[in-house]
Design a protein around this motif. Structure first.
Motif, PDB file in Angstrom:
ATOM      1  N   PRO A  81       0.819  -1.214   0.000  1.00 19.61           N
ATOM      2  CA  PRO A  81       0.000   0.000   0.000  1.00 19.61           C
ATOM      3  C   PRO A  81       0.856   1.269   0.000  1.00 19.61           C
ATOM      4  O   PRO A  81       1.871   1.350   0.694  1.00 19.61           O
ATOM      5  N   ILE A  82       0.462   2.250  -0.810  1.00 22.14           N
ATOM      6  CA  ILE A  82       1.034   3.601  -0.703  1.00 22.14           C
ATOM      7  C   ILE A  82       0.147   4.359   0.277  1.00 22.14           C
ATOM      8  O   ILE A  82      -1.040   4.574   0.012  1.00 22.14           O
ATOM      9  N   ILE A  83       0.714   4.772   1.416  1.00 21.89           N
ATOM     10  CA  ILE A  83      -0.140   5.361   2.448  1.00 21.89           C
ATOM     11  C   ILE A  83       0.012   6.874   2.572  1.00 21.89           C
ATOM     12  O   ILE A  83      -0.675   7.493   3.379  1.00 21.89           O
ATOM     13  N   GLY A  84       0.913   7.477   1.778  1.00 22.17           N
ATOM     14  CA  GLY A  84       1.024   8.927   1.873  1.00 22.17           C
ATOM     15  C   GLY A  84       2.361   9.430   1.387  1.00 22.17           C
ATOM     16  O   GLY A  84       3.057   8.773   0.613  1.00 22.17           O
ATOM     17  N   TYR A  85       2.721  10.620   1.874  1.00 19.68           N
ATOM     18  CA  TYR A  85       3.944  11.303   1.478  1.00 19.68           C
ATOM     19  C   TYR A  85       4.886  11.404   2.673  1.00 19.68           C
ATOM     20  O   TYR A  85       4.462  11.375   3.823  1.00 19.68           O
ATOM     21  N   ILE A  86       6.184  11.526   2.371  1.00 19.85           N
ATOM     22  CA  ILE A  86       7.185  11.743   3.415  1.00 19.85           C
ATOM     23  C   ILE A  86       8.137  12.833   2.933  1.00 19.85           C
ATOM     24  O   ILE A  86       8.475  12.886   1.750  1.00 19.85           O
ATOM     25  N   ALA A  87       8.551  13.696   3.837  1.00 17.98           N
ATOM     26  CA  ALA A  87       9.410  14.820   3.474  1.00 17.98           C
ATOM     27  C   ALA A  87      10.869  14.395   3.496  1.00 17.98           C
ATOM     28  O   ALA A  87      11.371  13.927   4.509  1.00 17.98           O
ATOM     29  N   ALA A  88      11.540  14.554   2.351  1.00 18.33           N
ATOM     30  CA  ALA A  88      12.997  14.435   2.298  1.00 18.33           C
ATOM     31  C   ALA A  88      13.513  15.860   2.109  1.00 18.33           C
ATOM     32  O   ALA A  88      13.950  16.267   1.050  1.00 18.33           O
ATOM     33  N   GLY A  89      13.411  16.627   3.150  1.00 19.20           N
ATOM     34  CA  GLY A  89      13.749  18.042   3.148  1.00 19.20           C
ATOM     35  C   GLY A  89      13.444  18.538   4.539  1.00 19.20           C
ATOM     36  O   GLY A  89      13.669  17.849   5.527  1.00 19.20           O
ATOM     37  N   GLU A  90      12.901  19.723   4.654  1.00 21.64           N
ATOM     38  CA  GLU A  90      12.426  20.174   5.951  1.00 21.64           C
ATOM     39  C   GLU A  90      11.202  19.346   6.336  1.00 21.64           C
ATOM     40  O   GLU A  90      10.391  18.992   5.479  1.00 21.64           O
ATOM     41  N   PRO A  91      11.057  19.006   7.619  1.00 26.65           N
ATOM     42  CA  PRO A  91       9.873  18.244   8.018  1.00 26.65           C
ATOM     43  C   PRO A  91       8.588  18.974   7.644  1.00 26.65           C
ATOM     44  O   PRO A  91       8.539  20.201   7.641  1.00 26.65           O
ATOM     45  N   VAL A  92       7.576  18.201   7.300  1.00 26.61           N
ATOM     46  CA  VAL A  92       6.284  18.798   6.958  1.00 26.61           C
ATOM     47  C   VAL A  92       5.237  18.321   7.951  1.00 26.61           C
ATOM     48  O   VAL A  92       5.306  17.201   8.455  1.00 26.61           O
ATOM     49  N   PRO A  93       4.255  19.170   8.259  1.00 20.63           N
ATOM     50  CA  PRO A  93       3.208  18.753   9.195  1.00 20.63           C
ATOM     51  C   PRO A  93       2.426  17.568   8.656  1.00 20.63           C
ATOM     52  O   PRO A  93       2.174  17.453   7.468  1.00 20.63           O
ATOM     53  N   THR A  94       2.055  16.689   9.557  1.00 21.54           N
ATOM     54  CA  THR A  94       1.220  15.539   9.237  1.00 21.54           C
ATOM     55  C   THR A  94       0.077  15.535  10.243  1.00 21.54           C
ATOM     56  O   THR A  94       0.309  15.821  11.419  1.00 21.54           O
ATOM     57  N   PRO A  95      -1.156  15.245   9.831  1.00 25.56           N
ATOM     58  CA  PRO A  95      -2.288  15.402  10.753  1.00 25.56           C
ATOM     59  C   PRO A  95      -2.108  14.714  12.097  1.00 25.56           C
ATOM     60  O   PRO A  95      -2.224  15.341  13.129  1.00 25.56           O
TER      61      PRO A  95
END
Length: 211
Positions: A81-95
Protein backbone atom coordinates in the motif's frame (compact mmCIF):
# COMPACT_ATOMS: atom_id res chain seq x y z
CA UNK A 1 19.75 -17.95 -7.94
CA UNK A 2 21.25 -20.86 -9.89
CA UNK A 3 20.81 -21.36 -13.62
CA UNK A 4 21.88 -24.43 -15.57
CA UNK A 5 24.52 -24.08 -18.28
CA UNK A 6 26.25 -21.02 -16.82
CA UNK A 7 29.88 -20.77 -15.75
CA UNK A 8 30.66 -20.00 -12.09
CA UNK A 9 31.56 -16.42 -13.05
CA UNK A 10 28.27 -15.96 -14.90
CA UNK A 11 26.39 -17.41 -11.93
CA UNK A 12 28.23 -14.95 -9.69
CA UNK A 13 27.34 -11.98 -11.90
CA UNK A 14 23.69 -13.04 -12.11
CA UNK A 15 23.47 -13.46 -8.33
CA UNK A 16 25.15 -10.10 -7.77
CA UNK A 17 22.64 -8.36 -10.08
CA UNK A 18 19.74 -10.11 -8.32
CA UNK A 19 20.97 -9.17 -4.82
CA UNK A 20 21.82 -5.60 -5.87
CA UNK A 21 18.32 -5.13 -7.30
CA UNK A 22 16.72 -6.52 -4.14
CA UNK A 23 18.76 -4.20 -1.91
CA UNK A 24 18.83 -0.99 -3.96
CA UNK A 25 15.76 -1.21 -6.16
CA UNK A 26 17.74 -0.43 -9.32
CA UNK A 27 20.33 -2.43 -11.34
CA UNK A 28 24.10 -2.16 -10.87
CA UNK A 29 26.45 -0.45 -13.29
CA UNK A 30 29.15 -2.45 -15.07
CA UNK A 31 31.81 -0.98 -12.76
CA UNK A 32 29.80 -1.98 -9.69
CA UNK A 33 29.69 -5.54 -11.05
CA UNK A 34 33.48 -5.41 -11.53
CA UNK A 35 33.94 -4.46 -7.86
CA UNK A 36 31.20 -6.66 -6.45
CA UNK A 37 32.28 -9.82 -8.29
CA UNK A 38 36.04 -9.14 -8.07
CA UNK A 39 36.47 -9.23 -11.85
CA UNK A 40 39.59 -7.80 -13.47
CA UNK A 41 38.03 -5.38 -15.98
CA UNK A 42 34.84 -3.97 -17.45
CA UNK A 43 35.54 -5.78 -20.74
CA UNK A 44 35.38 -9.16 -18.96
CA UNK A 45 32.05 -8.16 -17.39
CA UNK A 46 30.75 -7.02 -20.79
CA UNK A 47 31.73 -10.39 -22.28
CA UNK A 48 29.77 -12.31 -19.65
CA UNK A 49 26.80 -9.92 -19.78
CA UNK A 50 26.58 -10.51 -23.52
CA UNK A 51 26.44 -14.27 -22.90
CA UNK A 52 23.77 -13.82 -20.21
CA UNK A 53 21.74 -11.71 -22.62
CA UNK A 54 22.16 -14.20 -25.47
CA UNK A 55 21.03 -17.03 -23.20
CA UNK A 56 17.95 -15.05 -22.18
CA UNK A 57 18.82 -14.43 -18.53
CA UNK A 58 18.98 -10.63 -18.80
CA UNK A 59 17.90 -7.79 -21.07
CA UNK A 60 20.17 -4.81 -21.72
CA UNK A 61 19.57 -1.30 -22.98
CA UNK A 62 22.83 0.04 -24.40
CA UNK A 63 21.54 3.62 -24.19
CA UNK A 64 21.00 3.47 -20.41
CA UNK A 65 23.84 3.51 -17.84
CA UNK A 66 22.11 0.95 -15.60
CA UNK A 67 20.16 -0.72 -18.36
CA UNK A 68 20.20 -4.29 -17.04
CA UNK A 69 16.96 -6.14 -16.44
CA UNK A 70 16.65 -9.68 -15.10
CA UNK A 71 14.37 -11.97 -17.07
CA UNK A 72 12.45 -14.29 -14.80
CA UNK A 73 10.30 -17.17 -15.88
CA UNK A 74 7.86 -16.53 -13.07
CA UNK A 75 7.73 -13.84 -10.43
CA UNK A 76 5.80 -13.90 -7.19
CA UNK A 77 3.95 -10.63 -6.70
CA UNK A 78 3.00 -8.89 -3.48
CA UNK A 79 0.69 -5.97 -2.80
CA UNK A 80 2.20 -2.93 -1.10
CA UNK A 81 0.00 0.00 0.00
CA UNK A 82 1.03 3.60 -0.70
CA UNK A 83 -0.14 5.36 2.45
CA UNK A 84 1.02 8.93 1.87
CA UNK A 85 3.94 11.30 1.48
CA UNK A 86 7.19 11.74 3.41
CA UNK A 87 9.41 14.82 3.47
CA UNK A 88 13.00 14.43 2.30
CA UNK A 89 13.75 18.04 3.15
CA UNK A 90 12.43 20.17 5.95
CA UNK A 91 9.87 18.24 8.02
CA UNK A 92 6.28 18.80 6.96
CA UNK A 93 3.21 18.75 9.19
CA UNK A 94 1.22 15.54 9.24
CA UNK A 95 -2.29 15.40 10.75
CA UNK A 96 -1.59 12.68 13.33
CA UNK A 97 0.78 9.82 13.97
CA UNK A 98 -2.11 7.56 12.93
CA UNK A 99 -1.41 8.65 9.35
CA UNK A 100 0.91 5.66 9.10
CA UNK A 101 -2.00 3.27 9.54
CA UNK A 102 -4.46 5.06 7.29
CA UNK A 103 -6.34 3.70 4.28
CA UNK A 104 -3.87 3.51 1.37
CA UNK A 105 -3.97 6.08 -1.44
CA UNK A 106 -3.37 3.22 -3.86
CA UNK A 107 -1.84 -0.25 -3.88
CA UNK A 108 1.24 -1.38 -5.79
CA UNK A 109 1.70 -4.90 -7.13
CA UNK A 110 5.44 -5.57 -6.99
CA UNK A 111 7.86 -8.48 -7.45
CA UNK A 112 8.37 -10.14 -4.09
CA UNK A 113 12.14 -9.66 -4.21
CA UNK A 114 11.70 -5.89 -3.89
CA UNK A 115 10.28 -6.38 -0.39
CA UNK A 116 13.18 -8.73 0.45
CA UNK A 117 10.84 -11.14 2.20
CA UNK A 118 9.93 -8.54 4.83
CA UNK A 119 6.50 -8.23 6.42
CA UNK A 120 4.61 -5.01 7.20
CA UNK A 121 5.95 -3.23 4.12
CA UNK A 122 4.33 -0.02 2.90
CA UNK A 123 5.27 2.73 0.44
CA UNK A 124 5.64 6.49 0.76
CA UNK A 125 6.08 9.05 -2.00
CA UNK A 126 9.00 11.40 -1.42
CA UNK A 127 8.75 15.19 -1.26
CA UNK A 128 11.95 17.22 -1.21
CA UNK A 129 15.60 16.76 -2.12
CA UNK A 130 17.45 16.27 1.17
CA UNK A 131 18.28 12.63 0.35
CA UNK A 132 19.50 13.03 -3.24
CA UNK A 133 23.01 11.75 -2.46
CA UNK A 134 21.35 8.54 -1.25
CA UNK A 135 19.67 8.34 -4.69
CA UNK A 136 16.28 9.28 -3.24
CA UNK A 137 14.73 12.01 -5.36
CA UNK A 138 11.51 13.98 -5.22
CA UNK A 139 8.65 11.89 -6.59
CA UNK A 140 10.34 8.55 -5.90
CA UNK A 141 8.58 5.85 -3.93
CA UNK A 142 10.37 4.38 -0.93
CA UNK A 143 9.39 0.95 0.35
CA UNK A 144 9.42 0.97 4.13
CA UNK A 145 9.52 -1.88 6.60
CA UNK A 146 7.39 -0.92 9.58
CA UNK A 147 9.77 -0.98 12.56
CA UNK A 148 10.13 0.93 15.82
CA UNK A 149 13.93 0.67 16.09
CA UNK A 150 16.77 1.08 13.61
CA UNK A 151 20.55 0.93 13.42
CA UNK A 152 22.81 3.95 13.04
CA UNK A 153 23.03 4.88 9.38
CA UNK A 154 19.62 3.45 8.45
CA UNK A 155 17.38 5.71 6.39
CA UNK A 156 14.20 6.04 8.42
CA UNK A 157 10.83 7.73 8.45
CA UNK A 158 10.42 9.44 11.80
CA UNK A 159 7.62 11.26 13.57
CA UNK A 160 8.78 14.31 15.55
CA UNK A 161 6.33 14.44 18.43
CA UNK A 162 6.70 18.03 19.60
CA UNK A 163 6.68 19.45 16.08
CA UNK A 164 3.97 17.02 14.89
CA UNK A 165 5.94 16.59 11.69
CA UNK A 166 7.43 13.73 9.72
CA UNK A 167 10.72 13.47 7.84
CA UNK A 168 12.95 10.99 6.01
CA UNK A 169 16.58 11.03 7.15
CA UNK A 170 19.53 8.87 8.15
CA UNK A 171 19.53 8.15 11.87
CA UNK A 172 22.58 8.53 14.12
CA UNK A 173 22.73 8.29 17.91
CA UNK A 174 25.05 10.78 19.56
CA UNK A 175 25.67 11.70 23.17
CA UNK A 176 22.39 12.93 24.62
CA UNK A 177 20.56 13.34 21.31
CA UNK A 178 19.73 11.94 17.89
CA UNK A 179 21.05 13.35 14.63
CA UNK A 180 18.72 13.10 11.64
CA UNK A 181 21.14 13.51 8.77
CA UNK A 182 20.19 14.58 5.24
CA UNK A 183 22.11 13.20 2.26
CA UNK A 184 22.49 16.62 0.69
CA UNK A 185 25.48 18.84 1.54
CA UNK A 186 23.35 21.97 1.19
CA UNK A 187 21.04 20.96 4.05
CA UNK A 188 21.63 20.88 7.79
CA UNK A 189 20.97 17.92 10.11
CA UNK A 190 18.17 17.94 12.65
CA UNK A 191 19.22 17.43 16.28
CA UNK A 192 16.58 16.27 18.72
CA UNK A 193 16.13 14.22 21.87
CA UNK A 194 15.38 10.48 21.66
CA UNK A 195 12.10 11.08 23.52
CA UNK A 196 10.91 13.34 20.69
CA UNK A 197 11.27 10.71 17.97
CA UNK A 198 9.07 7.81 16.93
CA UNK A 199 10.68 5.64 14.27
CA UNK A 200 7.91 4.60 11.88
CA UNK A 201 9.88 2.53 9.38
CA UNK A 202 13.16 2.10 7.53
CA UNK A 203 13.83 2.17 3.81
CA UNK A 204 14.36 -1.23 2.18
CA UNK A 205 13.96 -0.26 -1.48
CA UNK A 206 13.68 2.80 -3.73
CA UNK A 207 11.45 2.88 -6.80
CA UNK A 208 12.69 5.56 -9.14
CA UNK A 209 10.35 8.16 -10.60
CA UNK A 210 11.41 8.54 -14.25
CA UNK A 211 10.75 11.71 -16.22
Amino acid sequence: MKREGLSPKQQSILSFIDNFLAEKGYPPSVREIVRGCHISSTSVVEYHLNILQKEGHIRRDAEVARGIELRRRSRALVQVPIIGYIAAGEPVPTPTADTWNSVPIETLELPQELTRGKEKVYALRVKGTSMIDALINEGDLVLMQQVSTADDGDTVAVWLKAERESTLKRLYREKGHLRLQPANPQMQPIYTSPDNVDIQGKVICIIRQLD
